[in-house]
Motif scaffolding. Structure first.
Motif, short mmCIF file in Angstrom:
data_model
loop_
_atom_site.label_atom_id
_atom_site.label_comp_id
_atom_site.label_asym_id
_atom_site.label_seq_id
_atom_site.Cartn_x
_atom_site.Cartn_y
_atom_site.Cartn_z
N THR A 19 -2.12 4.43 -7.80
CA THR A 19 -1.70 5.77 -7.35
C THR A 19 -2.51 6.83 -8.08
O THR A 19 -2.20 7.19 -9.21
N ASN A 51 0.82 -1.21 0.00
CA ASN A 51 0.00 0.00 0.00
C ASN A 51 0.86 1.26 0.00
O ASN A 51 2.09 1.19 -0.10
N GLU A 52 0.24 2.42 0.13
CA GLU A 52 0.94 3.69 0.01
C GLU A 52 2.01 3.89 1.09
O GLU A 52 2.98 4.60 0.87
#
Length: 425
Positions: free
Chosen positions: A421, A347-348
């Motif tokens: 993204t 994930n980010e």
């Protein structure tokens, strides 16, 4: 007292049995045998970047797709950024080397047509970085992983072999198109001397069609029998347009009115995400896709972009037959289905999540220590465990046991996928 004791003993036994089932280990011998088979049949892919230019790793598709007409590319979820990158690289290779010049999305049939027209003519003066939003859902255009492909589509439009973009869904998908939808409809009807005032309910609500897919909203706005009257007006509009000259634009608008009616019917009648809703939608997506294949792009090789679950060539449940089943039934082995799967997702923040259950084949894939590879299930012997039932998370990251080789022809594996993204504007 005895009853309490019996209940206690039964509970202990039940917990013991459940514990054995849940925590049993996969035998080492099975793991080694499966790993050996996967190593034997896997085809490593060096890179998933669209800009990677050493295509020797993709040459395998030259033979796999030699007699192919329709290639379906799935995706596990709509947030798998690495999958989008891999699909983009495949599309570029297939376009430049194998004459695939059409890409059809699980997106609005009309919306993607408008997007394609805008890429060709620029009449709406949509900016290059937003043009994908005329036809596609947000996750397929407004992301760092998908923008290179949108730019590539536009670049091909000035070449001798432009890519044509289309869609086959009944849903509204173009986020940028939403504010233009009513005006484009009014302009089309006016230019063909179709008097919109003859359709009073449709005329009154033409600028809020995007809201009419929400049951609560439409129930608040339309009273009595007005919902049925609106659907009847849309059907009459379709029939009116069908009587016009059979130009590509007129044909598309007739199909658009049909899709609007079907889209409203789906959302008013079925619970979102239910199997009846999925069945209704997939059957109509199949109708639209077959029309595109047989009529609009009759002599073209076609790439179909959709979710894994829609791509499946085998019945999913008693009351749901996926889109891919209709395509396989009609076109047989001249269609090829590639679905995408991963061991986990980054994930980010950089952390890893969505790991599979311990029985899933993705654990064995992970043990190969190969970041990307492809498995051509059509070429694997029937005696292989890959042609039998096994557990996989290839359907929306849910552990499911099926004979997956009946649902698709190839697996594109990405070890650690990454979250999409979004581009912030």
């Amino acid at each position: 007292m005895k009853k309490i004791l019996y209940v206690f003993i039964i509970s202990v036994i039940a917990l013991f049995v459940l514990n054995k089932i849940v925590y049993q280990e996969v035998p080492d011998k099975n793991i080694k045998e499966q790993l050996s088979e996967i190593e034997r049949y896997k085809h490593p892919v060096k890179n998933i970047s669209m800009d990677y230019r050493d295509n020797s790793d993709l040459k395998i598709f030259d033979s796999i797709l030699k007699n192919n007409k329709i290639l379906i590319l799935g995706e596990n979820t709509h947030m798998d950024g690495s999958t989008f990158e891999a699909k983009s690289r495949l599309i570029r290779y297939l376009h430049e080397n194998l004459n695939y010049n059409v890409v059809l999305y699980e997106a609005g049939q009309y919306d993607t047509w408008i997007m394609n027209e805008e890429m060709n003519s620029h009449k709406l003066r949509t900016s290059a970085d937003s043009i994908g939003g005329l036809g596609l859902f947000e996750f397929w255009w407004n992301a760092k992983e998908t923008q290179p492909l949108i730019r590539y589509y536009q670049k091909t439009k000035t070449s001798g072999t432009p890519i044509e973009i289309g869609g086959f869904d009944i849903q509204f998908s173009g986020t940028i198109l939403a504010s233009k939808r009513g005006k484009l409809l009014k302009d089309f009807l006016s230019s063909n001397n179709v008097h919109i005032n003859n359709f009073p309910i449709f005329s009154k609500h033409i600028n809020e069609l995007n809201n009419f897919i929400h049951r609560k909203y439409v129930n608040r706005v339309l009273k009595g029998n007005q919902k049925n009257e609106l659907l009847q007006e849309i059907s009459k509009l379709e029939q009116t347009v069908l009587r016009l000259d059979k130009t590509p634009e007129n044909i598309m608008y007739a199909r658009y009115f049909h899709d609007i009616k079907d889209n409203m019917t789906k959302n008013w009648k079925y619970k979102p995400g239910s199997m009846p809703s999925m069945q209704f939608r997939d059957s109509l997506m199949a109708r639209n896709l077959i029309h595109q294949i047989d009529s609009v792009y009759k002599d073209k090789k076609i790439i179909v972009w959709c979710a894994n679950i829609h791509s499946f060539a085998e019945r999913y449940s008693r009351d749901y037959l996926p889109l891919g089943s209709y395509i396989r039934n009609k076109y047989g082995t001249s269609s090829y289905i590639i679905d995408f799967s991963s061991y986990a997702q980054r994930n980010e923040t950089g952390s890893i999540s969505d790991k599979p259950g311990k029985f899933a084949i993705e654990n064995i894939f992970h043990k190969t220590k190969t970041p990307y590879f492809f498995l051509n299930l059509r070429n694997i012997p029937e005696s292989s465990f890959l042609k039998k039932e096994f557990v996989s998370t290839i359907n929306q990251k849910i552990d499911m046991k099926k004979n997956w080789s009946r649902s698709f022809d190839g697996i594109f594996y990405i070890d650690i996928n990454k979250t999409l993204t979004p581009i912030k504007k």
